[in-house]
Motif scaffolding. Structure first.
Motif, PDB file in Angstrom:
ATOM      1  N   ASP A 173     -10.735   1.502   3.552  1.00 26.44           N
ATOM      2  CA  ASP A 173     -10.459   0.069   3.652  1.00 26.44           C
ATOM      3  C   ASP A 173     -10.941  -0.624   2.369  1.00 26.44           C
ATOM      4  O   ASP A 173     -12.068  -0.420   1.925  1.00 26.44           O
ATOM      5  CB  ASP A 173     -11.196  -0.498   4.873  1.00 26.44           C
ATOM      6  CG  ASP A 173     -10.789  -1.937   5.177  1.00 26.44           C
ATOM      7  OD1 ASP A 173     -10.050  -2.533   4.359  1.00 26.44           O
ATOM      8  OD2 ASP A 173     -11.209  -2.462   6.222  1.00 26.44           O
ATOM      9  N   LYS A 206      -1.615  -5.506   5.324  1.00 28.54           N
ATOM     10  CA  LYS A 206      -2.481  -5.320   6.490  1.00 28.54           C
ATOM     11  C   LYS A 206      -1.662  -5.017   7.741  1.00 28.54           C
ATOM     12  O   LYS A 206      -2.076  -4.221   8.600  1.00 28.54           O
ATOM     13  CB  LYS A 206      -3.340  -6.565   6.711  1.00 28.54           C
ATOM     14  CG  LYS A 206      -4.479  -6.721   5.704  1.00 28.54           C
ATOM     15  CD  LYS A 206      -5.358  -7.916   6.041  1.00 28.54           C
ATOM     16  CE  LYS A 206      -6.538  -8.003   5.096  1.00 28.54           C
ATOM     17  NZ  LYS A 206      -7.445  -9.141   5.424  1.00 28.54           N
ATOM     18  N   GLN A 226      -5.727  -3.412   8.757  1.00 23.44           N
ATOM     19  CA  GLN A 226      -6.660  -3.178   7.657  1.00 23.44           C
ATOM     20  C   GLN A 226      -5.896  -3.120   6.338  1.00 23.44           C
ATOM     21  O   GLN A 226      -4.729  -2.723   6.286  1.00 23.44           O
ATOM     22  CB  GLN A 226      -7.409  -1.853   7.852  1.00 23.44           C
ATOM     23  CG  GLN A 226      -8.144  -1.741   9.186  1.00 23.44           C
ATOM     24  CD  GLN A 226      -9.229  -2.782   9.351  1.00 23.44           C
ATOM     25  OE1 GLN A 226      -9.176  -3.599  10.259  1.00 23.44           O
ATOM     26  NE2 GLN A 226     -10.209  -2.756   8.456  1.00 23.44           N
ATOM     27  N   TYR A 237      -5.414  -1.183   3.217  1.00 23.08           N
ATOM     28  CA  TYR A 237      -5.680   0.156   2.700  1.00 23.08           C
ATOM     29  C   TYR A 237      -5.073   0.410   1.322  1.00 23.08           C
ATOM     30  O   TYR A 237      -5.256   1.499   0.767  1.00 23.08           O
ATOM     31  CB  TYR A 237      -5.139   1.207   3.672  1.00 23.08           C
ATOM     32  CG  TYR A 237      -5.925   1.310   4.961  1.00 23.08           C
ATOM     33  CD1 TYR A 237      -7.265   1.692   4.947  1.00 23.08           C
ATOM     34  CD2 TYR A 237      -5.333   1.034   6.187  1.00 23.08           C
ATOM     35  CE1 TYR A 237      -7.988   1.804   6.132  1.00 23.08           C
ATOM     36  CE2 TYR A 237      -6.033   1.143   7.371  1.00 23.08           C
ATOM     37  CZ  TYR A 237      -7.367   1.526   7.336  1.00 23.08           C
ATOM     38  OH  TYR A 237      -8.081   1.637   8.503  1.00 23.08           O
TER      39      TYR A 237
END
Length: 495
Positions: free
Chosen positions: A120, A144, A150, A152
């Motif tokens: 993350d 996201k 999240q 990434y």
């Protein structure tokens, strides 16, 4: 020794570009040697796009590139005789080489993110106070969304299409300019306001709407903007006999019959191999003031400017006064586009022992500093993710390129693997033939939709063909197409 020489050459090559560029506020580079593995298409293009600049700023980070060239070499079968599986081979390469940073497209990013393969980035962004305010609107939220909530990865650029329009032609015929977020129907209604009189080689057209002029091509473009699909792969059911598809086909049919649209194939807009580059620049009738609107990408701006320079002494030969708005959208979902795509998404492997160095790389190539330096290059791969560098000095509406967000596919692309291998090819060919029946006035839209629904169901019920059978089918179709094109050329010569 070889890697040291390559690093030195990279630094030397980029020194001139960096000269005079201020990197105010840049974190001072550490002298502690670090290593970093980056998975990318190939080593040379990596250094040209990113590595030379990054190595100049962070000379202590030794980069090695895990190339994917072996996956691109047309392997049809593996050593044991099985069909070559690109995605499987890519995962095996990642498992073997264990790169710190992976370069992915949006589909791969979503798949790997949901499998928990990445680190993350939010914690790094907060820690380093990384500026996300001036990035392309909606990009972080979309990344996201793909990552299940999240962040990434960060793209290094994006690509999209816009609707270019000729302001002089709109002024000449006293027609209102197009605006952002118009639907296909609204754009086509604008196109129909231009006169249709005159010979096709010289007259004005409202919109350049594709290549073939076939009803299937335009109808599928309109349906695509509405998010329509002719099949639900998850349930293996046909979804073409619907009000949405009927409207898309009828809208396309009415537009084609209006004669307001320009199609390359119908206007014999073919160039000989001996044509020079200047002739190539004039191949698009929008460039020569004969089409009021056209859909295209950012590269076309460069072509228009080059044409203007090449024919600067011939007043009125090429377009001068133009602007752009967003491509046609869905009335139900006007803020998204299926022609916007984030490029080269970089993510950090979850188990990377060099996560801090990996973040330095991602944060730098995603920074305004990097965008500023790359903006000095004439030929970039798409647009920067920093809106500050998506503009020109003439005030054109560059916001049209990023005003619409990408739309997340409603279907998992892997679901399409459940369909017979030959389905899409065979159905699309059949669809082209049936929609031509509408275009030729031989069948109604309702009749054709019913036929397509039934034919699609029959194809879905088939067993998958072998690769050899599909290859043979492709070859036969290609030969038939070549024969038809040869026949068309003969007809033109006779006439």
């Amino acid at each position: 020794m070889k890697k040291w020489i390559k690093k030195a050459a990279s630094v030397a090559l980029v020194t001139t570009l960096l000269a005079g560029c201020s990197f105010g506020g840049k974190e001072e580079s550490s002298n502690t040697p670090q290593a970093l593995k980056v998975m990318y298409h190939d080593e040379n293009s990596f250094y040209q796009e990113y590595g030379m600049l990054f190595s100049t700023i962070y000379p202590e980070i030794e980069i090695s590139v895990v190339t994917m060239q072996s996956l691109y070499r047309g392997n049809n079968t593996s050593e044991d005789g099985e069909e070559f599986d690109f995605e499987k081979a890519k995962k095996e390469l990642i498992e073997k080489e264990k790169p710190d940073i992976l370069m992915l497209d949006m589909l791969q990013y979503e798949e790997f993110a949901l499998e928990g393969k990445f680190t993350d980035l939010d914690a790094y962004i907060v820690r380093d106070k990384f500026d996300t305010e001036n990035l392309v609107p909606g990009m972080i939220d979309y990344m996201k969304e793909l990552g299940g909530g999240q962040l990434y990865g960060l793209p290094s650029g994006f690509s999209s299409q816009v609707l270019f329009y000729n302001k002089s032609l709109f002024d000449k015929y006293n027609i209102s300019y197009p605006t952002d977020k118009m639907t296909w129907d609204e754009v086509l209604q604008l196109a129909k306001q231009f006169p249709i009189d005159g010979e096709k080689e010289d007259r004005i057209y409202g919109l350049k709407a594709g290549y073939s002029g076939g009803l299937s091509e335009l109808a599928n473009s309109i349906a695509g903007s509405e998010g329509l699909s002719y099949v639900n792969p998850a349930t293996k059911t046909m979804t073409i006999n619907t009000a949405g598809w009927k409207n898309a086909i009828q809208t396309a049919y009415d537009a084609i019959k209006s004669e307001a649209l320009y199609f390359e194939a119908q206007n014999n807009n073919m160039m000989s191999f001996s044509s020079g580059y200047n002739d190539y620049l004039l191949r698009n009738p929008f460039t020569t003031n004969r089409v009021a609107m056209t859909l295209d990408g950012s590269y076309y701006i460069r072509e228009m400017k080059e044409a203007a320079e090449s024919y600067s002494k011939e007043e009125g030969k090429v377009i001068k006064d133009w602007d752009m708005v967003t491509i046609p959208v869905s009335a139900q979902n006007p803020d998204v586009s299926r022609s916007t795509w984030y490029n080269n998404i970089f993510s950090i492997s979850k188990d990377s022992p060099n996560a801090d160095a990996a973040w330095k790389f991602i944060s730098y190539i995603s920074s305004e500093e990097h965008a500023r330096v790359k903006s000095k290059l004439t030929y970039n791969n798409g647009f920067s993710i920093h809106t500050k560098y998506i503009k020109d000095d003439e005030g054109h509406n560059y916001e049209a390129f990023y005003k619409l967000k990408p739309v997340k596919p409603s279907m998992d692309y892997k679901e399409y693997e459940k369909l017979p291998k030959q389905f899409n090819m065979m159905f699309y060919n059949f669809m082209e033939e049936e929609l031509k029946e509408i275009q030729d006035g031989k069948k109604s839209v309702d009749e054709v939709l019913s036929i397509l629904q039934t034919k699609g169901e029959e194809l879905l019920a088939q067993e998958s063909m072998t690769d050899e059978e599909i290859q043979k089918m492709w070859q036969e179709r290609y030969e038939k197409q070549m024969q038809e094109e040869a026949g068309n050329i003969d007809t033109v010569v006779v006439e």
